[in-house]
Design an enzyme around this catalytic site. Structure first.
Site, mmCIF file in Angstrom:
data_model
loop_
_atom_site.group_PDB
_atom_site.id
_atom_site.type_symbol
_atom_site.label_atom_id
_atom_site.label_comp_id
_atom_site.label_asym_id
_atom_site.label_seq_id
_atom_site.Cartn_x
_atom_site.Cartn_y
_atom_site.Cartn_z
ATOM 1 N N ASN A 90 32.509 42.480 44.348
ATOM 2 C CA ASN A 90 32.104 41.443 43.403
ATOM 3 C C ASN A 90 31.307 41.975 42.208
ATOM 4 O O ASN A 90 31.317 41.359 41.146
ATOM 5 C CB ASN A 90 31.266 40.392 44.145
ATOM 6 C CG ASN A 90 30.551 39.455 43.202
ATOM 7 O OD1 ASN A 90 31.166 38.593 42.571
ATOM 8 N ND2 ASN A 90 29.237 39.627 43.078
ATOM 9 N N SER A 143 39.129 37.922 37.738
ATOM 10 C CA SER A 143 38.719 36.884 36.784
ATOM 11 C C SER A 143 39.954 36.297 36.125
ATOM 12 O O SER A 143 41.003 36.964 36.022
ATOM 13 C CB SER A 143 37.808 37.487 35.708
ATOM 14 O OG SER A 143 37.553 36.554 34.677
ATOM 15 N N TYR A 156 35.842 44.133 28.863
ATOM 16 C CA TYR A 156 35.717 43.473 30.171
ATOM 17 C C TYR A 156 37.071 43.068 30.752
ATOM 18 O O TYR A 156 37.346 43.311 31.930
ATOM 19 C CB TYR A 156 34.833 42.240 30.002
ATOM 20 C CG TYR A 156 34.704 41.350 31.206
ATOM 21 C CD1 TYR A 156 33.864 41.680 32.265
ATOM 22 C CD2 TYR A 156 35.393 40.131 31.278
ATOM 23 C CE1 TYR A 156 33.718 40.835 33.363
ATOM 24 C CE2 TYR A 156 35.255 39.289 32.360
ATOM 25 C CZ TYR A 156 34.419 39.640 33.404
ATOM 26 O OH TYR A 156 34.287 38.806 34.483
ATOM 27 N N LYS A 160 38.995 43.643 34.667
ATOM 28 C CA LYS A 160 39.347 42.594 35.619
ATOM 29 C C LYS A 160 40.839 42.602 35.932
ATOM 30 O O LYS A 160 41.253 42.300 37.060
ATOM 31 C CB LYS A 160 38.891 41.225 35.098
ATOM 32 C CG LYS A 160 37.378 41.066 35.138
ATOM 33 C CD LYS A 160 36.844 41.294 36.557
ATOM 34 C CE LYS A 160 35.365 41.053 36.690
ATOM 35 N NZ LYS A 160 34.875 41.210 38.073
#
Length: 253
Positions: A90, A143, A156, A160
């Protein structure tokens, strides 16, 4: 009690989604080990919340970007609880920044924490599961950003997407050992990562308006999805991605 007497490891477990998942695992009957970079009062609160449900919990500090942290985390969990049944990857960061002047260090750190950290931790947990010989479950928090772009998330979103891809490949690599690997793709969840970004009332109203269920997600909304994928109810589910976004992704019109 989907995870009665299981041992669950969670990275980034001291706050946000990780903390909520830790508490849900305890509700489902599991003992929990959390990893965080800082620990402290936040980790102590999670330990207390888990113990309030009658389960055991330990906290292990360490930077997930370092391979040795993964080994230390798994070893500490085995020493405390005897084994590893479920691993939840996570830990993640998202320091919002524009693309054209993205600092190299910001890109590097985001890649190291979000993707390299997921890799090292998954590898260490999987090796322990293989050693035990009883299979296991690995769930990575990817995500919705793995599927869509973000103007201030160019560093980012690739991480993901990479986390989801990692679970797909690990599902193949570890299937022969009875280890299932899946990813959860949260939508907009109110956490420390995006709290500042959503502090503008107009932006928050806009984001809520895009979601068919009419609200932003809470960290607790992710716990049930992780519990399902970690449990025997998902015994034939591996290499899958579960969107938990209130319907945001399908609302294209």
């Amino acid at each position: 009690m989907l995870l009665k007497d299981k041992v669950v490891l969670i990275t980034g477990g001291s706050r946000g989604i990780g903390a909520a998942v830790a508490v849900e695992m305890a509700k489902q009957g599991a003992d929990v080990a959390i990893n965080s970079n800082s620990g402290g009062a936040a980790a102590a609160e999670v330990i207390a919340a888990v113990e309030a449900h009658g389960r055991r919990c330990i906290s292990v500090e360490g930077d997930v970007a370092l391979p040795e942290t993964a080994t230390a985390f798994v070893n500490a969990a085995v020493e405390a609880f005897g084994r590893v049944d479920v691993f939840v990857s996570n830990a993640g960061i998202c320091p919002f920044h524009a693309f054209l002047d993205m600092p190299a260090e910001t890109l590097k750190r985001t890649m190291e924490v979000n993707l390299h950290g997921a890799y090292f931790m998954t590898q260490a947990a999987a090796n322990q599961m293989v050693k035990q010989g009883n299979g296991g479950a690995i769930v990575a928090i990817s995500s919705i950003s793995a599927l869509v772009g973000g103007e201030f998330q160019t560093h980012y979103t690739p991480t993901k997407a990479g986390v989801h891809s990692l679970m797909q490949s690990c599902a193949i690599a570890l299937g022969r050992h009875g280890i299932r690997c899946n990813s959860v793709l949260p939508g907009t969840i109110l956490t420390d990562i995006n709290r500042d970004d959503l502090s503008d009332p107009a932006k928050r109203e806009y984001m809520e308006g895009r979601i068919p269920l009419g609200r932003l997600g809470q960290p607790e909304d992710i716990g049930g999805a992780v519990a399902f994928l970690a449990s025997d109810m998902a015994a034939y589910v591996t290499g899958a991605a579960l969107l938990v976004d209130g319907g945001a992704f399908v609302n294209l019109q």
